[in-house]
Design a protein around this motif. Sequence first.
Motif, PDB file in Angstrom:
ATOM      1  N   ARG A 132      -0.087  15.620 -16.489  1.00 45.95           N
ATOM      2  CA  ARG A 132      -0.243  14.221 -16.079  1.00 45.95           C
ATOM      3  C   ARG A 132      -1.406  13.587 -16.834  1.00 45.95           C
ATOM      4  O   ARG A 132      -2.496  14.155 -16.911  1.00 45.95           O
ATOM      5  N   VAL A 133      -1.178  12.401 -17.371  1.00 43.10           N
ATOM      6  CA  VAL A 133      -2.220  11.640 -18.059  1.00 43.10           C
ATOM      7  C   VAL A 133      -2.774  10.552 -17.141  1.00 43.10           C
ATOM      8  O   VAL A 133      -3.984  10.352 -17.042  1.00 43.10           O
ATOM      9  N   ALA A 134      -1.892   9.821 -16.473  1.00 45.77           N
ATOM     10  CA  ALA A 134      -2.266   8.738 -15.565  1.00 45.77           C
ATOM     11  C   ALA A 134      -1.026   8.368 -14.769  1.00 45.77           C
ATOM     12  O   ALA A 134       0.041   8.979 -14.936  1.00 45.77           O
ATOM     13  N   GLY A 135      -1.137   7.371 -13.906  1.00 46.06           N
ATOM     14  CA  GLY A 135       0.023   6.944 -13.148  1.00 46.06           C
ATOM     15  C   GLY A 135      -0.280   5.723 -12.310  1.00 46.06           C
ATOM     16  O   GLY A 135      -1.436   5.322 -12.133  1.00 46.06           O
ATOM     17  N   TYR A 136       0.778   5.106 -11.810  1.00 46.08           N
ATOM     18  CA  TYR A 136       0.635   3.958 -10.915  1.00 46.08           C
ATOM     19  C   TYR A 136       1.859   3.901 -10.005  1.00 46.08           C
ATOM     20  O   TYR A 136       2.893   4.505 -10.291  1.00 46.08           O
ATOM     21  N   ARG A 137       1.722   3.170  -8.904  1.00 45.21           N
ATOM     22  CA  ARG A 137       2.789   3.082  -7.913  1.00 45.21           C
ATOM     23  C   ARG A 137       3.109   1.626  -7.594  1.00 45.21           C
ATOM     24  O   ARG A 137       2.261   0.744  -7.735  1.00 45.21           O
TER      25      ARG A 137
ATOM     26  N   ALA B 148       2.938  -8.940  -9.309  1.00 45.28           N
ATOM     27  CA  ALA B 148       2.709  -8.282  -8.027  1.00 45.28           C
ATOM     28  C   ALA B 148       1.698  -7.143  -8.122  1.00 45.28           C
ATOM     29  O   ALA B 148       1.098  -6.750  -7.117  1.00 45.28           O
ATOM     30  N   GLY B 149       1.515  -6.570  -9.302  1.00 42.19           N
ATOM     31  CA  GLY B 149       0.519  -5.517  -9.468  1.00 42.19           C
ATOM     32  C   GLY B 149       0.979  -4.182  -8.897  1.00 42.19           C
ATOM     33  O   GLY B 149       2.119  -4.018  -8.470  1.00 42.19           O
ATOM     34  N   GLN B 150       0.058  -3.237  -8.900  1.00 33.90           N
ATOM     35  CA  GLN B 150       0.374  -1.901  -8.404  1.00 33.90           C
ATOM     36  C   GLN B 150      -0.072  -1.743  -6.961  1.00 33.90           C
ATOM     37  O   GLN B 150      -0.910  -2.504  -6.461  1.00 33.90           O
ATOM     38  N   ALA B 151       0.501  -0.769  -6.291  1.00 40.43           N
ATOM     39  CA  ALA B 151       0.163  -0.507  -4.897  1.00 40.43           C
ATOM     40  C   ALA B 151      -1.182   0.195  -4.800  1.00 40.43           C
ATOM     41  O   ALA B 151      -1.507   1.050  -5.627  1.00 40.43           O
ATOM     42  N   GLU B 152      -1.944  -0.171  -3.791  1.00 43.67           N
ATOM     43  CA  GLU B 152      -3.169   0.569  -3.486  1.00 43.67           C
ATOM     44  C   GLU B 152      -2.777   1.900  -2.863  1.00 43.67           C
ATOM     45  O   GLU B 152      -1.935   1.954  -1.966  1.00 43.67           O
ATOM     46  N   GLU B 153      -3.366   2.986  -3.323  1.00 45.11           N
ATOM     47  CA  GLU B 153      -3.042   4.319  -2.829  1.00 45.11           C
ATOM     48  C   GLU B 153      -4.136   4.795  -1.874  1.00 45.11           C
ATOM     49  O   GLU B 153      -5.331   4.630  -2.162  1.00 45.11           O
ATOM     50  N   TYR B 154      -3.722   5.380  -0.764  1.00 42.96           N
ATOM     51  CA  TYR B 154      -4.727   5.850   0.188  1.00 42.96           C
ATOM     52  C   TYR B 154      -4.202   7.044   0.982  1.00 42.96           C
ATOM     53  O   TYR B 154      -3.003   7.279   1.091  1.00 42.96           O
ATOM     54  N   PHE B 155      -5.142   7.802   1.521  1.00 38.18           N
ATOM     55  CA  PHE B 155      -4.866   8.890   2.449  1.00 38.18           C
ATOM     56  C   PHE B 155      -5.380   8.482   3.834  1.00 38.18           C
ATOM     57  O   PHE B 155      -6.332   7.708   3.946  1.00 38.18           O
TER      58      PHE B 155
ATOM     59  N   ARG C 211      -9.082   7.453   9.485  1.00 37.87           N
ATOM     60  CA  ARG C 211      -9.683   6.483   8.577  1.00 37.87           C
ATOM     61  C   ARG C 211      -8.884   6.423   7.283  1.00 37.87           C
ATOM     62  O   ARG C 211      -8.292   7.407   6.862  1.00 37.87           O
ATOM     63  N   ARG C 212      -8.909   5.274   6.656  1.00 37.75           N
ATOM     64  CA  ARG C 212      -8.214   5.105   5.394  1.00 37.75           C
ATOM     65  C   ARG C 212      -9.142   5.467   4.242  1.00 37.75           C
ATOM     66  O   ARG C 212     -10.229   4.907   4.108  1.00 37.75           O
ATOM     67  N   GLU C 213      -8.711   6.420   3.428  1.00 35.73           N
ATOM     68  CA  GLU C 213      -9.491   6.853   2.267  1.00 35.73           C
ATOM     69  C   GLU C 213      -8.726   6.441   1.011  1.00 35.73           C
ATOM     70  O   GLU C 213      -7.667   6.984   0.701  1.00 35.73           O
ATOM     71  N   VAL C 214      -9.261   5.447   0.294  1.00 39.38           N
ATOM     72  CA  VAL C 214      -8.570   4.889  -0.870  1.00 39.38           C
ATOM     73  C   VAL C 214      -8.764   5.800  -2.073  1.00 39.38           C
ATOM     74  O   VAL C 214      -9.866   6.307  -2.318  1.00 39.38           O
ATOM     75  N   ARG C 215      -7.684   6.033  -2.813  1.00 40.97           N
ATOM     76  CA  ARG C 215      -7.777   6.784  -4.059  1.00 40.97           C
ATOM     77  C   ARG C 215      -7.876   5.798  -5.219  1.00 40.97           C
ATOM     78  O   ARG C 215      -6.984   4.967  -5.402  1.00 40.97           O
ATOM     79  N   PRO C 216      -8.943   5.878  -5.998  1.00 44.63           N
ATOM     80  CA  PRO C 216      -9.093   4.940  -7.113  1.00 44.63           C
ATOM     81  C   PRO C 216      -7.933   5.068  -8.088  1.00 44.63           C
ATOM     82  O   PRO C 216      -7.419   6.169  -8.331  1.00 44.63           O
ATOM     83  N   PRO C 217      -7.476   3.953  -8.657  1.00 46.14           N
ATOM     84  CA  PRO C 217      -6.364   4.027  -9.610  1.00 46.14           C
ATOM     85  C   PRO C 217      -6.773   4.752 -10.880  1.00 46.14           C
ATOM     86  O   PRO C 217      -7.934   4.692 -11.309  1.00 46.14           O
TER      87      PRO C 217
ATOM     88  N   MET D  34       0.835  -1.192   0.000  1.00 42.67           N
ATOM     89  CA  MET D  34       0.000   0.000   0.000  1.00 42.67           C
ATOM     90  C   MET D  34       0.872   1.244   0.000  1.00 42.67           C
ATOM     91  O   MET D  34       1.964   1.246   0.569  1.00 42.67           O
ATOM     92  N   ALA D  35       0.397   2.296  -0.644  1.00 40.82           N
ATOM     93  CA  ALA D  35       1.133   3.551  -0.719  1.00 40.82           C
ATOM     94  C   ALA D  35       0.349   4.628   0.024  1.00 40.82           C
ATOM     95  O   ALA D  35      -0.757   4.996  -0.388  1.00 40.82           O
ATOM     96  N   LEU D  36       0.915   5.110   1.136  1.00 37.24           N
ATOM     97  CA  LEU D  36       0.288   6.189   1.889  1.00 37.24           C
ATOM     98  C   LEU D  36       0.643   7.514   1.239  1.00 37.24           C
ATOM     99  O   LEU D  36       1.820   7.846   1.087  1.00 37.24           O
ATOM    100  N   LEU D  37      -0.381   8.247   0.835  1.00 33.50           N
ATOM    101  CA  LEU D  37      -0.198   9.555   0.211  1.00 33.50           C
ATOM    102  C   LEU D  37      -0.431  10.643   1.254  1.00 33.50           C
ATOM    103  O   LEU D  37      -1.213  10.464   2.187  1.00 33.50           O
ATOM    104  N   HIS D  38       0.236  11.754   1.073  1.00 30.42           N
ATOM    105  CA  HIS D  38       0.089  12.876   1.997  1.00 30.42           C
ATOM    106  C   HIS D  38      -0.527  14.066   1.268  1.00 30.42           C
ATOM    107  O   HIS D  38      -0.138  14.373   0.140  1.00 30.42           O
ATOM    108  N   ARG D  39      -1.470  14.709   1.915  1.00 28.09           N
ATOM    109  CA  ARG D  39      -1.993  15.970   1.380  1.00 28.09           C
ATOM    110  C   ARG D  39      -0.980  17.048   1.772  1.00 28.09           C
ATOM    111  O   ARG D  39      -0.950  17.504   2.914  1.00 28.09           O
ATOM    112  N   ALA D  40      -0.130  17.397   0.824  1.00 29.69           N
ATOM    113  CA  ALA D  40       1.013  18.241   1.163  1.00 29.69           C
ATOM    114  C   ALA D  40       1.316  19.204   0.028  1.00 29.69           C
ATOM    115  O   ALA D  40       0.922  18.998  -1.120  1.00 29.69           O
ATOM    116  N   ASP D  41       2.046  20.258   0.386  1.00 26.21           N
ATOM    117  CA  ASP D  41       2.598  21.164  -0.617  1.00 26.21           C
ATOM    118  C   ASP D  41       3.968  20.643  -1.031  1.00 26.21           C
ATOM    119  O   ASP D  41       4.788  20.266  -0.182  1.00 26.21           O
TER     120      ASP D  41
END
Length: 206
Positions: A35-40, A116-123, A128-134, A1-8
Motif C-alpha cells: 500500500r502506498v496511500a488511499g482514500y475513501r 464532495a471530497g473524501q470521507a473522514e476516517e475514524y475508529f 470516543r471518536r478517534e480520527v485517522r489522518p488521511p 464519515m467512514a467508520l473503520l473497525h480494528r479487525a482481522d
Amino acid sequence: MALLHRADIRPTKLELLAAWLPTRDWYEGGVDVARVAGYRFDDPAGQVGIETLLVADGDGPVHQVPLTYRGAPLDGADEWLVGTTEHSVLGRRWVYDAVGDPVYAAALAGAILAGAGQAEEYFEVDGRREVRPPSMAITSDAPAAVVVPPVGALLRVVDGDPTLVVTDTVELGVIRRPGSTAAPAGATLTGTWDDVQAPLAYAAPR
C-alpha cells in the motif's frame, strides 16, 4: 464519515490484490503488492464500503485500485469480483473492482463534479471518536459545486488505463497508473501523496 473497525481480515486486501492484479492487462508489476496511500468515499445509504488503494510492487509504478465492500453479492457483477474476505467484525465481505459498482460511480461523480471530497476516517475507541489522518489529499478542479444528477444504471465499462465508466448521466474515467496518463479536458480529480501530484479520474455529464 467512514467508520473503520480494528479487525482481522482473511485474506487481507493486499493478499486479494496480489492474486487479482496480475490478471489485469493494465497492471505492470508482480505479486509483492504494498500500500502506498488511499482514500475513501461515503455511501449515503451506509451499506457499501468504498475505498481506493494506491499500491505498488517494489519500485514499480503506482496503481490505483478502487474497491467496494459489500455484505452480499452484487447482482450482475461477477466479472468485477476481486474475491471474498472474512472480516472478524462484519463477517463475509464481497470485494469488487469498484468500476463495476454503481454506488462507486455515484460517489466518484460527486467527488469530481460537486467537490464532495473524501470521507473522514475514524475508529470508535471506548465511546470516543478517534480520527485517522488521511494518507493523501484529493481535489477537484470543477469550476463550481453543482448538484450531480443520479448516475442511474451502468451502461458500459471498458477496462483499461484509463477505465471508462458510462452511466445514464455521466461518463467517468479512472486512471489506473496515476502519472502515466493525462486527463482529457473537463473536470478532473487530482491526488497528492508523498511528493507526487497526479490526476486520478475525470468526469463529464452526458
